[in-house]
Design a protein around this motif. Structure first.
Motif, mmCIF file in Angstrom:
data_model
loop_
_atom_site.group_PDB
_atom_site.id
_atom_site.type_symbol
_atom_site.label_atom_id
_atom_site.label_comp_id
_atom_site.label_asym_id
_atom_site.label_seq_id
_atom_site.Cartn_x
_atom_site.Cartn_y
_atom_site.Cartn_z
ATOM 1 N N LEU A 176 26.950 29.735 -21.628
ATOM 2 C CA LEU A 176 27.660 28.385 -21.496
ATOM 3 C C LEU A 176 26.865 27.818 -20.112
ATOM 4 C CD1 LEU A 176 29.767 26.319 -21.799
ATOM 5 C CD2 LEU A 176 31.378 27.867 -20.860
ATOM 6 N N GLU A 177 26.670 28.679 -19.023
ATOM 7 C CA GLU A 177 26.376 28.119 -17.695
ATOM 8 C C GLU A 177 24.862 27.651 -17.781
ATOM 9 O OE1 GLU A 177 27.080 29.050 -13.270
ATOM 10 O OE2 GLU A 177 26.617 31.001 -14.472
ATOM 11 N N ARG A 178 24.074 28.596 -18.584
ATOM 12 C CA ARG A 178 22.600 27.905 -18.948
ATOM 13 C C ARG A 178 22.539 26.613 -19.453
ATOM 14 N NH1 ARG A 178 18.551 30.768 -23.348
ATOM 15 N NH2 ARG A 178 16.559 28.991 -22.902
ATOM 16 N N ASP A 180 30.837 19.153 -24.228
ATOM 17 C CA ASP A 180 29.564 19.541 -23.608
ATOM 18 C C ASP A 180 28.951 20.557 -24.359
ATOM 19 O OD1 ASP A 180 28.869 17.253 -21.411
ATOM 20 O OD2 ASP A 180 30.746 18.165 -20.959
ATOM 21 N N VAL A 181 29.726 21.548 -24.691
ATOM 22 C CA VAL A 181 29.188 22.745 -25.606
ATOM 23 C C VAL A 181 30.418 23.435 -26.212
ATOM 24 C CG1 VAL A 181 28.393 25.202 -25.236
ATOM 25 C CG2 VAL A 181 27.464 23.467 -23.552
ATOM 26 N N HIS A 182 30.157 23.647 -27.415
ATOM 27 C CA HIS A 182 31.227 24.070 -28.211
ATOM 28 C C HIS A 182 31.121 25.844 -27.998
ATOM 29 C CE1 HIS A 182 32.124 20.564 -30.213
ATOM 30 N NE2 HIS A 182 31.106 20.259 -30.544
ATOM 31 N N LEU A 183 32.253 26.343 -28.143
ATOM 32 C CA LEU A 183 32.325 27.727 -28.074
ATOM 33 C C LEU A 183 32.721 28.204 -29.532
ATOM 34 C CD1 LEU A 183 34.151 28.209 -24.526
ATOM 35 C CD2 LEU A 183 31.652 28.202 -25.194
ATOM 36 N N LEU A 184 32.269 29.185 -29.918
ATOM 37 C CA LEU A 184 32.613 29.951 -31.180
ATOM 38 C C LEU A 184 32.612 31.481 -31.145
ATOM 39 C CD1 LEU A 184 33.229 29.439 -34.165
ATOM 40 C CD2 LEU A 184 30.717 28.882 -34.683
ATOM 41 N N PRO A 185 33.507 31.975 -30.480
ATOM 42 C CA PRO A 185 33.466 33.645 -30.598
ATOM 43 C C PRO A 185 34.182 34.036 -32.091
ATOM 44 C CG PRO A 185 35.457 32.591 -29.671
ATOM 45 C CD PRO A 185 34.723 31.453 -30.189
ATOM 46 N N ASP A 190 23.753 23.713 -17.063
ATOM 47 C CA ASP A 190 22.790 23.318 -15.953
ATOM 48 C C ASP A 190 21.378 23.190 -16.431
ATOM 49 O OD1 ASP A 190 24.699 24.290 -14.002
ATOM 50 O OD2 ASP A 190 23.843 26.441 -13.887
ATOM 51 N N ASP A 191 21.279 23.113 -17.972
ATOM 52 C CA ASP A 191 19.945 22.631 -18.164
ATOM 53 C C ASP A 191 20.108 21.507 -19.382
ATOM 54 O OD1 ASP A 191 17.432 21.984 -19.489
ATOM 55 O OD2 ASP A 191 17.055 24.140 -19.485
ATOM 56 N N PRO A 192 20.666 20.113 -18.993
ATOM 57 C CA PRO A 192 20.948 19.235 -20.040
ATOM 58 C C PRO A 192 19.894 18.879 -20.951
ATOM 59 C CG PRO A 192 20.776 18.411 -17.638
ATOM 60 C CD PRO A 192 20.837 19.755 -17.674
ATOM 61 N N ALA A 193 18.529 19.137 -20.584
ATOM 62 C CA ALA A 193 17.541 18.895 -21.569
ATOM 63 C C ALA A 193 17.466 19.970 -22.802
ATOM 64 C CB ALA A 193 15.946 18.990 -20.664
ATOM 65 N N LEU A 194 18.008 21.310 -22.490
ATOM 66 C CA LEU A 194 18.046 22.009 -23.530
ATOM 67 C C LEU A 194 19.197 21.770 -24.177
ATOM 68 C CD1 LEU A 194 17.238 24.753 -24.759
ATOM 69 C CD2 LEU A 194 18.438 25.960 -22.970
ATOM 70 N N ARG A 226 26.629 18.535 -30.578
ATOM 71 C CA ARG A 226 26.426 19.161 -29.082
ATOM 72 C C ARG A 226 25.993 20.708 -29.598
ATOM 73 N NH1 ARG A 226 28.485 13.940 -29.013
ATOM 74 N NH2 ARG A 226 29.214 13.496 -26.855
ATOM 75 N N PRO A 227 25.551 21.426 -28.617
ATOM 76 C CA PRO A 227 24.933 22.659 -28.835
ATOM 77 C C PRO A 227 26.586 23.846 -28.844
ATOM 78 C CG PRO A 227 24.791 22.230 -26.381
ATOM 79 C CD PRO A 227 25.193 20.935 -27.130
ATOM 80 N N THR A 228 26.007 24.872 -29.545
ATOM 81 C CA THR A 228 27.088 25.562 -29.433
ATOM 82 C C THR A 228 26.929 27.215 -29.154
ATOM 83 O OG1 THR A 228 27.961 24.693 -31.671
ATOM 84 C CG2 THR A 228 28.649 27.163 -31.243
#
Length: 409
Positions: A363-365, A301-306, A368-372, A328-330
């Motif tokens: 990530l939580e944002r 649902d979200v990619h993480l790129l540290p 919790d905001d599927p439209a964004l 998907r957003p990162t």
């Protein structure tokens, strides 16, 4: 054209540089060019030689239609800075007789890939012996990264390494790299503007359809319906700062709907597994076959790129291309002035590097905001289609190679 590639990394390794090298050589061959590869036994990122290969002596095979010569090298099981230098030195030395042999084939262009930079010495020798044009492709600014990340230390050692770097880059017909900020650094190192070529890492959009589904991976992991997934897929080493992901997960243990998935291998994986012990809904998967990559990236649902702050603009994470193409957003650890920060802006959320609380909040944002999340993911896919398509990037490369070997150049 006859094109010889010299690189430590090549298929069947599935990650990063090896993937791009193999796609490039197969594509060039499909266009009617004669290609050959000089490498070593596949071993990255696990630092273990693949079954069916040896790092003890020379071998030759034809892989996916591409002739590949593999040279012996010391492959450390747990590479320290010193062991890594020994590995590079042994491969450089063993590549010399193989490169001399390839010189009789008389390639038009010899391409070397950094990292590791020192191995490029063998490519320079081969090009010199047969009068070929020599091309250096920079995936990482290895020397700067090694010292800035503390992998190597010492003022004199750094001066020596930078001197070797200048020597090897001098006289290259072309020096290419994957990002604008890395190009700026190469210009500062003395690369002539007319010899600098931009070649971003690409994505094979034909193999990365927007319709890919992560359902199979969700079933394998036993994720409940409606679960959200934060995914990291890639190498697990020092420059990523992957501890940030584990600590962000620790801050979000109250989220019963959120699962963290880390996919890949590398010297840092055992430490990450240890850090994540006791965390609920935290999963590890091994490197996946290339044909499963689209569905793996669609799992997110979200990619993480540290990324560690010290690595900014010394490397450009190759995994980002697939993340963008997945739609998907990162959430990326990057300062706004960096290349990574610029690319992610408007296609994900940028947070302060090495800040677990900031990563958790972003990530939580998005969860919790599927439209964004959908808006940013769609923008990411558009960017991949418009700027990172493999066919377009490699066509530009082919045109530059043809210009380079044109009579009178």
């Amino acid at each position: 054209m006859r094109i010889l590639l010299h690189s430590t990394y090549y298929a069947p390794e599935l990650t990063a540089i090896a993937k791009y090298n193999a796609e490039m050589m197969r594509w060039l061959q499909s266009r009617g060019h004669e290609v050959r590869v000089l490498s070593t036994a596949p071993h990255f990122p696990a630092w273990k030689v693949h079954d069916g290969y040896t790092a003890a002596w020379y071998s030759h095979s034809v892989e996916d239609g591409v002739p590949v010569w593999r040279c012996p090298a010391f492959i450390p099981r747990r590479p320290s800075g010193l062991q890594r230098l020994v590995q590079i030195a042994t491969l450089t030395l063993s590549s010399v007789p193989a490169m001399i042999r390839q010189a009789f084939w008389r390639p038009d262009v010899v391409i070397g890939v950094e990292p590791p930079l020192l191995c490029f010495a063998a490519a320079r020798l081969g090009a010199l012996l047969c009068g070929a044009k020599v091309w250096l492709h920079v995936q990482d600014l290895e020397v700067d990264a090694a010292f800035d990340l503390g992998i190597l230390r010492g003022r004199r050692a750094r001066q020596l390494a930078l001197g070797v770097e200048r020597l090897l880059m001098a006289g290259c017909a072309r020096v290419s790299t994957i990002s604008g900020r890395m190009a700026e650094r190469l210009l500062a190192k003395g690369v002539a503007p007319e010899r600098l070529f931009m070649m971003p890492n690409w994505v094979n959009l034909a193999a990365m359809p927007a319709s890919a589904s992560g359902a199979a991976f969700r079933a394998e992991l036993g994720l409940p319906p409606g679960s959200k997934v934060a995914l990291y897929a890639g190498n697990m080493a020092a420059k990523q700062g992957l501890e940030t992901v584990v600590e962000a997960a620790r801050l979000l243990t109250r989220r019963q709907d959120l699962h963290f998935v880390m996919v890949g291998d590398g010297v840092g994986r055992p430490r990450l597994v240890e850090l994540a012990q006791g965390l609920p809904r935290f999963h590890f998967l091994p490197i996946q076959p290339a044909e499963r990559l689209p569905d793996l990236l669609a799992l997110a649902d979200v990619h993480l790129l540290p990324q560690r702050r010290a690595a900014a603009d010394l490397v450009m994470p190759s995994k980002l291309t697939g993340m963008l193409a997945s739609g998907r957003p990162t959430v990326a650890g990057a300062e706004p002035e960096t290349e990574l920060g610029r690319v992610v802006e408007g296609r994900g959320l940028r947070v302060t590097p090495e800040d677990p609380a900031a990563m958790a909040g972003a990530l939580e944002r998005l969860i919790d905001d599927p439209a964004l999340a959908a808006e940013l993911g769609a923008a990411a896919r558009r960017y991949a289609v418009e700027t990172l398509d493999m066919e377009a990037v490699l066509l530009r490369l082919e045109q530059e190679l043809q210009t380079l070997v044109r009579p009178g150049r």
